[in-house]
Design an enzyme around this catalytic site. Sequence first.
Site, short mmCIF file in Angstrom:
data_model
loop_
_atom_site.label_atom_id
_atom_site.label_comp_id
_atom_site.label_asym_id
_atom_site.label_seq_id
_atom_site.Cartn_x
_atom_site.Cartn_y
_atom_site.Cartn_z
CG ASP A 10 -15.10 -5.65 -43.41
OD1 ASP A 10 -13.78 -6.39 -43.35
OD2 ASP A 10 -15.98 -6.24 -42.89
CE LYS A 32 -13.33 -8.81 -40.18
NZ LYS A 32 -14.65 -9.39 -40.87
CE LYS A 61 -14.51 -16.28 -42.03
NZ LYS A 61 -14.16 -14.96 -42.02
CG PHE A 62 -4.89 -19.55 -41.97
CD1 PHE A 62 -4.78 -18.83 -43.23
CD2 PHE A 62 -4.38 -19.07 -40.98
CE1 PHE A 62 -3.88 -17.86 -42.96
CE2 PHE A 62 -3.55 -18.02 -40.59
CZ PHE A 62 -3.31 -17.19 -41.73
CB ILE A 65 -2.56 -30.16 -46.00
CG1 ILE A 65 -1.50 -29.34 -46.43
CG2 ILE A 65 -3.54 -30.62 -47.40
CD1 ILE A 65 -0.54 -30.12 -47.40
CB THR A 68 -0.49 -25.60 -46.15
OG1 THR A 68 0.06 -26.41 -47.37
CG2 THR A 68 -0.67 -24.28 -46.98
CB THR A 123 -23.47 -15.64 -40.27
OG1 THR A 123 -22.52 -14.60 -40.96
CG2 THR A 123 -22.88 -15.64 -38.97
NE ARG A 177 -11.79 -14.60 -24.67
CZ ARG A 177 -10.91 -13.73 -24.72
NH1 ARG A 177 -9.53 -14.27 -24.53
NH2 ARG A 177 -11.02 -12.80 -25.43
#
Length: 201
Positions: A10, A32, A61-62, A65, A68, A123, A177
Amino acid sequence: MRNPIIAALDVPTTELALDLVQKIAPLVGGFKIGSELFTSAGPDIVRLVRRTGAAVFLDLKFHDIPHTVAKAVAAAVKLDVQMLTVHAIGGVEMLKAAEKTAQESAWESGHAPPLVLAVTVLTSLDSNALSEIGLDPNIARQVRRFANMANQAGLRGLVCSPLEVAELRQTLPADLRGAGPVRGGRSNPEFAGLKVHEQKS
């Protein structure tokens, strides 16, 4: 990945990200890459991290539609990511398209298919926030609904709070998972076995 800890890059620049990778790579199972770094550094940051031998969890976080999202997943597979996220709220057809494309694109690219994780409820959202956007204000019930959708769509993983994991493990397949926050949000410091660091902002 034998080490279940994934460190969040990040940070806003390639230089800072690679410095962090160099310092802690031996201690974690992967890294990540989220929206800030990917938007700033582009797909090259994924390639650079992969060149170090580290696994990459692409947390974008796609949500769009199905067609896409399928194209976005195919592009992610070509980058050889090991995990990626899609929003469960996109619906069963979108989730199916994501998983199907991940499998097919991996076969075409010669990569192992990434673990596609469905994000259930962020969250940062509480009951009031869920009501405002027209969802069930009962967080556990809404998470369960999204989790069942993801399972129905054939996904192999979920992102949710540790507080919801115990119940989901009783109702969903054992091989599904789980990933969730180490701290922040609806977290539980005693929960073990999480794969992802994600904190409430």
